[in-house]
Design a protein around this motif. Structure first.
Motif, short mmCIF file in Angstrom:
data_model
loop_
_atom_site.label_atom_id
_atom_site.label_comp_id
_atom_site.label_asym_id
_atom_site.label_seq_id
_atom_site.Cartn_x
_atom_site.Cartn_y
_atom_site.Cartn_z
N PRO A 5 23.44 -1.67 30.71
CA PRO A 5 23.05 -2.17 32.04
C PRO A 5 21.53 -2.39 32.17
O PRO A 5 21.08 -3.32 32.85
N ALA A 6 20.75 -1.55 31.52
CA ALA A 6 19.29 -1.70 31.57
C ALA A 6 18.84 -2.97 30.85
O ALA A 6 17.92 -3.66 31.29
N TYR A 7 19.48 -3.30 29.74
CA TYR A 7 19.16 -4.54 29.02
C TYR A 7 19.40 -5.75 29.92
O TYR A 7 18.57 -6.66 30.00
N PHE A 8 20.54 -5.75 30.59
CA PHE A 8 20.85 -6.87 31.47
C PHE A 8 19.92 -6.90 32.68
O PHE A 8 19.53 -7.97 33.14
N ALA A 9 19.56 -5.73 33.18
CA ALA A 9 18.61 -5.66 34.28
C ALA A 9 17.26 -6.24 33.86
O ALA A 9 16.62 -6.96 34.63
N ASN A 10 16.85 -5.96 32.65
CA ASN A 10 15.58 -6.45 32.14
C ASN A 10 15.58 -7.97 31.97
O ASN A 10 14.56 -8.62 32.15
N MET A 11 16.74 -8.54 31.65
CA MET A 11 16.85 -9.99 31.47
C MET A 11 17.09 -10.73 32.78
O MET A 11 16.85 -11.93 32.89
N ALA A 12 17.58 -10.04 33.79
CA ALA A 12 18.01 -10.66 35.04
C ALA A 12 16.93 -11.51 35.73
O ALA A 12 17.23 -12.63 36.15
N PRO A 13 15.69 -11.03 35.87
CA PRO A 13 14.71 -11.86 36.57
C PRO A 13 14.49 -13.23 35.92
O PRO A 13 14.37 -14.23 36.62
N VAL A 14 14.46 -13.27 34.60
CA VAL A 14 14.27 -14.54 33.89
C VAL A 14 15.47 -15.45 34.11
O VAL A 14 15.33 -16.64 34.36
N ILE A 15 16.67 -14.87 34.04
CA ILE A 15 17.89 -15.67 34.23
C ILE A 15 17.97 -16.19 35.66
O ILE A 15 18.25 -17.38 35.87
N ALA A 39 22.66 -5.04 36.55
CA ALA A 39 23.01 -3.71 36.00
C ALA A 39 24.29 -3.18 36.63
O ALA A 39 25.13 -2.59 35.95
N THR A 40 24.46 -3.40 37.93
CA THR A 40 25.66 -2.94 38.60
C THR A 40 26.89 -3.71 38.13
O THR A 40 27.96 -3.12 37.95
N LEU A 41 26.74 -5.01 37.90
CA LEU A 41 27.86 -5.80 37.36
C LEU A 41 28.26 -5.32 35.97
O LEU A 41 29.45 -5.19 35.67
N ILE A 42 27.29 -5.05 35.12
CA ILE A 42 27.59 -4.56 33.77
C ILE A 42 28.23 -3.19 33.83
O ILE A 42 29.20 -2.90 33.13
N SER A 43 27.72 -2.34 34.69
CA SER A 43 28.31 -1.01 34.85
C SER A 43 29.74 -1.13 35.40
O SER A 43 30.62 -0.35 35.02
N GLY A 44 29.97 -2.09 36.26
CA GLY A 44 31.32 -2.34 36.77
C GLY A 44 32.25 -2.78 35.65
O GLY A 44 33.42 -2.36 35.58
N LEU A 45 31.76 -3.63 34.76
CA LEU A 45 32.55 -4.04 33.59
C LEU A 45 32.84 -2.82 32.71
O LEU A 45 33.96 -2.66 32.21
N LEU A 86 21.15 2.72 39.82
CA LEU A 86 20.03 3.48 39.26
C LEU A 86 19.51 2.84 37.97
O LEU A 86 18.30 2.78 37.75
N ALA A 87 20.42 2.36 37.13
CA ALA A 87 20.03 1.72 35.86
C ALA A 87 19.16 0.49 36.13
O ALA A 87 18.10 0.33 35.51
#
Length: 184
Positions: free
Chosen positions: A16-26, A68-74, A102-103
């Motif tokens: 989830p942290a990896y996806f959170a880190n990429m989210a702003p660019v996406i 991060a919440t979407l990935i954690s939901g998955l 939190l992630a």
């Protein structure tokens, strides 16, 4: 085999942290939440430098928490499958909303704190700061999720190792695909 187990479980935990880190660019590339693309510091300067920088926006914080919440939901959905249950270090079926929130928040705040420090050291926005650019969001992630989960030092070190290998590779691929402006 023990090392591989640490690497796999660590990777799955910090996903989830990896996806959170990429989210702003996406979100920026897709033009999502444009109205929230305002600098967090509002243009405030400390000395000659911005507090955080023009690229640290409210959209970035919101997108990080969402992803991060979407990935954690998955992960919560996958938790019922034996393979994913065995590599899970937390019970996603009970904690995915809190863990994901939190992630995402921890990852993006780790990046924000690093940006604050870069500005104080007069490192320009977008310029590389090796090691710190790679581990900022992971450190923030672990601090934030420690409210509900305390990982072993082995899990933390494995996460650092994975990130120091994957982060530059993912950034290079993103640069080659035109998603990022710089390769680091």
């Amino acid at each position: 085999m023990v090392y591989f187990d640490y690497l796999l479980k660590s990777f799955y935990l910090i996903l989830p942290a990896y996806f959170a880190n990429m989210a702003p660019v996406i979100f920026d590339k897709l033009g999502l939440l444009k109205s929230m693309a305002k600098p967090i510091d509002g243009g405030l300067k400390l000395g000659q430098d911005f507090l955080f920088g023009q690229n640290k926006t409210w959209r970035g914080i919101i997108s990080a928490v969402i992803f991060a919440t979407l990935i954690s939901g998955l992960q919560a959905v996958l938790y019922s499958y034996n393979f994913f249950n065995k590599i899970s270090l937390i019970d996603y079926s009970e904690n995915f909303l809190i863990f994901g929130g939190l992630a995402g928040l921890g990852a993006i705040l780790g990046d924000l704190i690093k940006s604050f420090l870069k500005r104080r050291l007069h490192i320009a926005s977008g310029k590389s700061w090796p090691i710190f650019d790679q581990l900022d969001f992971v450190i923030g992630f672990f601090i934030a999720v420690s409210l509900i989960y305390r990982p072993s030092i082995g899990i933390i070190l494995a996460s650092f190792f994975i990130t120091l290998v994957l982060h530059p590779l993912i950034n290079l691929i993103s640069y080659l695909l035109g998603i990022k402006k710089v390769w680091w």
